[in-house]
Design an enzyme around this catalytic site. Structure first.
Site, PDB file in Angstrom:
ATOM      1  N   ARG A 252      -2.266   7.167  -3.134  1.00  0.00           N
ATOM      2  CA  ARG A 252      -0.856   6.807  -2.931  1.00  0.00           C
ATOM      3  C   ARG A 252      -0.284   7.560  -1.726  1.00  0.00           C
ATOM      4  NH1 ARG A 252       2.826   9.461  -5.604  1.00  0.00           N
ATOM      5  NH2 ARG A 252       1.745   9.449  -7.595  1.00  0.00           N
TER       6      ARG A 252
ATOM      7  N   TYR B 112      17.733 -12.191   6.881  1.00  0.00           N
ATOM      8  CA  TYR B 112      16.820 -12.683   5.852  1.00  0.00           C
ATOM      9  C   TYR B 112      17.536 -12.603   4.505  1.00  0.00           C
ATOM     10  CZ  TYR B 112      12.711 -12.786   2.826  1.00  0.00           C
ATOM     11  OH  TYR B 112      11.796 -13.097   1.858  1.00  0.00           O
TER      12      TYR B 112
ATOM     13  N   ASP C 183      14.582  -5.944  12.430  1.00  0.00           N
ATOM     14  CA  ASP C 183      13.566  -6.715  11.704  1.00  0.00           C
ATOM     15  C   ASP C 183      12.859  -7.584  12.744  1.00  0.00           C
ATOM     16  OD1 ASP C 183      12.124  -8.603  10.270  1.00  0.00           O
ATOM     17  OD2 ASP C 183      13.603  -8.747   8.653  1.00  0.00           O
TER      18      ASP C 183
ATOM     19  N   LYS D 168       3.910 -12.080   7.139  1.00  0.00           N
ATOM     20  CA  LYS D 168       4.128 -13.255   7.976  1.00  0.00           C
ATOM     21  C   LYS D 168       3.122 -13.268   9.135  1.00  0.00           C
ATOM     22  CE  LYS D 168       7.453 -13.847   5.030  1.00  0.00           C
ATOM     23  NZ  LYS D 168       8.788 -13.373   5.227  1.00  0.00           N
TER      24      LYS D 168
HETATM   25  C1  LIG Z   1       9.608 -12.532   4.660  1.00  0.00           C
HETATM   26  C2  LIG Z   1      10.597 -11.721   5.377  1.00  0.00           C
HETATM   27  C3  LIG Z   1      11.048 -10.499   4.847  1.00  0.00           C
HETATM   28  C4  LIG Z   1      10.582  -9.967   3.515  1.00  0.00           C
HETATM   29  O1  LIG Z   1       9.212  -9.774   3.439  1.00  0.00           O
HETATM   30  P1  LIG Z   1       8.423  -9.830   2.036  1.00  0.00           P
HETATM   31  O2  LIG Z   1       7.048  -9.416   2.386  1.00  0.00           O
HETATM   32  O3  LIG Z   1       8.544 -11.239   1.534  1.00  0.00           O
HETATM   33  O4  LIG Z   1       9.108  -8.883   1.115  1.00  0.00           O
HETATM   34  C5  LIG Z   1      11.982  -9.783   5.585  1.00  0.00           C
HETATM   35  N1  LIG Z   1      12.458 -10.236   6.763  1.00  0.00           N
HETATM   36  C6  LIG Z   1      12.042 -11.397   7.290  1.00  0.00           C
HETATM   37  C7  LIG Z   1      12.617 -11.853   8.591  1.00  0.00           C
HETATM   38  C8  LIG Z   1      11.117 -12.194   6.623  1.00  0.00           C
HETATM   39  O5  LIG Z   1      10.734 -13.356   7.152  1.00  0.00           O
END
Ligand SMILES: *Cc1c(COP(=O)(O)O)cnc(C)c1O
Length: 373
Positions: A47, A99, A171, A196
């Site tokens: 961890r 998001y 982000d 993603k």
């Molecule tokens: C998918 C996404 C998130 C969150 O990610 P997870 O892995 O689903 O928790 C945050 N910001 C953006 C722009 C995203 O596309």
């Protein structure tokens, strides 16, 4: 070195014990102590740190140009950790069209913990300036935004945040390090949902925070990662590392395909508006051109006739898959309003498209027949 080379090699090297070119996935949760009580390679318990995760964090840091990189079990866990570095009474500014899960976290999870928040139209820097308070500790930027693909000026907003003594976080999930480098533009920390584009194959959840430099916030984020334990498993780290190898080639192809599709959609009589930063009609095309190296594979468009018409178009697609998420090899389309629920800001006729790696002409043919009714 160039990003193609870094995407393949950063954080990775052949295994020193076996010579394996692809590093092993270190599943061990615990590490042996020497007779004198020391740890051979510094690892104690998985961890806290393990070789596979450390390799991923090193690679992510190199790709975004920052240290430390701290990885998590999802993008949302990364966002949550950054929010947890703040204290009750601190104030956060975030975009109204962030998001969906990010604003939900800020409102529903951190609201009861007395985190103050103001959601603004972040494509307007004056709105950020107006929202700044003495207690503002974090300005959260998401550009391009979801689902309206709005563009915010990272350098301007970082300046406003710093003037008020706040951190600026970006982000960078949609743009990827191929599309823009927020740390070089003045941001303090980048967040990724590696779920993603970085993972890139719709088969792994993960997230990361990458700081420009060591700081009190970075140390707290590391503490929360290690103590809170929202960590990615070694196998998940390995999948993201594998995905990174092809990231530059995937994102370039997806950008080319998205540009072709955006141009096509802009000509369709049933499409009232196309949201894509690469189109000269985009309201912040100039800002996008200045801060982005690639406009990316995400776009959205609005179908005349509202929700039913948009659902109809999505329902007639054969190649493009109806599903949430983005950044994978397969093109995904989604009616955002119906997935986000009553507090959505998505227009009724809006469909969001994550453009994949299929041949763009097949995608355009698919959209053409779906819009033809
Ligand atoms: C998918 C996404 C998130 C969150 O990610 P997870 O892995 O689903 O928790 C945050 N910001 C953006 C722009 C995203 O596309």
């Amino acid at each position: 070195m160039r990003i193609e080379t870094l995407a393949v090699h950063a954080g990775r090297s052949p295994d020193t014990v076996t010579g394996a070119v692809t590093a092993p996935i270190h599943l061990s949760t615990t590490f042996e102590r020497e007779p004198d009580g020391s740890y051979r390679a510094g690892y104690v318990y998985a961890r806290n740190a393990n070789p596979t995760r450390q390799s991923l964090e090193a690679a992510l840091g190199v790709l975004e140009g920052g240290v430390p990189a701290i990885s998590f079990a999802s993008g949302s866990a990364a966002t949550m950790t950054l929010l947890q570095t703040l204290a009750a009474g601190d104030h956060v500014i975030a975009p109204v069209d962030a998001y969906y899960g990010t604003n939900k976290l800020i409102r529903e999870v951190f609201g009861p913990w007395k985190l103050e928040a103001t959601m603004v139209d972040m494509s307007d820097p004056a709105a950020v300036t107006a929202a700044m308070r003495p207690s503002t500790k974090l300005v959260w930027v998401e550009t391009p935004s979801n689902p309206l693909v709005a563009i915010s000026d990272i350098a301007r907003i970082a300046e406003i945040a710093h003037k008020g003594g706040a951190l600026c976080a970006v982000d960078n999930t949609w743009a990827t390090p191929l599309g823009q480098n927020p740390l070089a533009l003045g941001a303090d920390v980048v967040m990724h949902a590696t779920t993603k584009y970085l993972g890139g194959h719709s088969d792994v959840l993960g997230g990361a925070l990458i700081y420009r430099e060591e700081s009190e916030s970075a140390q707290r984020a590391r503490l929360i990662q290690q103590s809170g334990g929202a960590v990615p498993s070694p196998f998940e780290c390995w999948l993201v590392l594998r995905g990174l190898c092809t990231l530059p080639y995937r994102v370039r192809a997806q950008t080319a395909h998205a540009s072709a599709i955006a141009e096509f959609l802009a000509q369709q009589p049933r499409v009232s508006v196309v949201h894509y930063p690469g189109l000269t009609t985009h309201p912040a095309h100039d800002v996008a051109k200045r801060q982005m190296k690639l406009f990316g594979g995400m776009l959205s468009f609005e179908v005349e006739g509202g929700a039913d018409a948009a659902m109809g178009v999505a329902g007639r697609l054969h190649v493009i898959t109806r599903a949430t998420s983005l950044g994978g090899p397969e093109s995904l389309i989604e009616h955002r309003q119906s997935v986000e629920g009553p507090t959505t800001r998505a227009p009724a006729g809006l469909l969001r498209l994550s453009v994949g790696l299929e041949h763009p002409d097949d995608l355009i043919d698919d959209l053409r027949q779906a819009l033809a009714t």
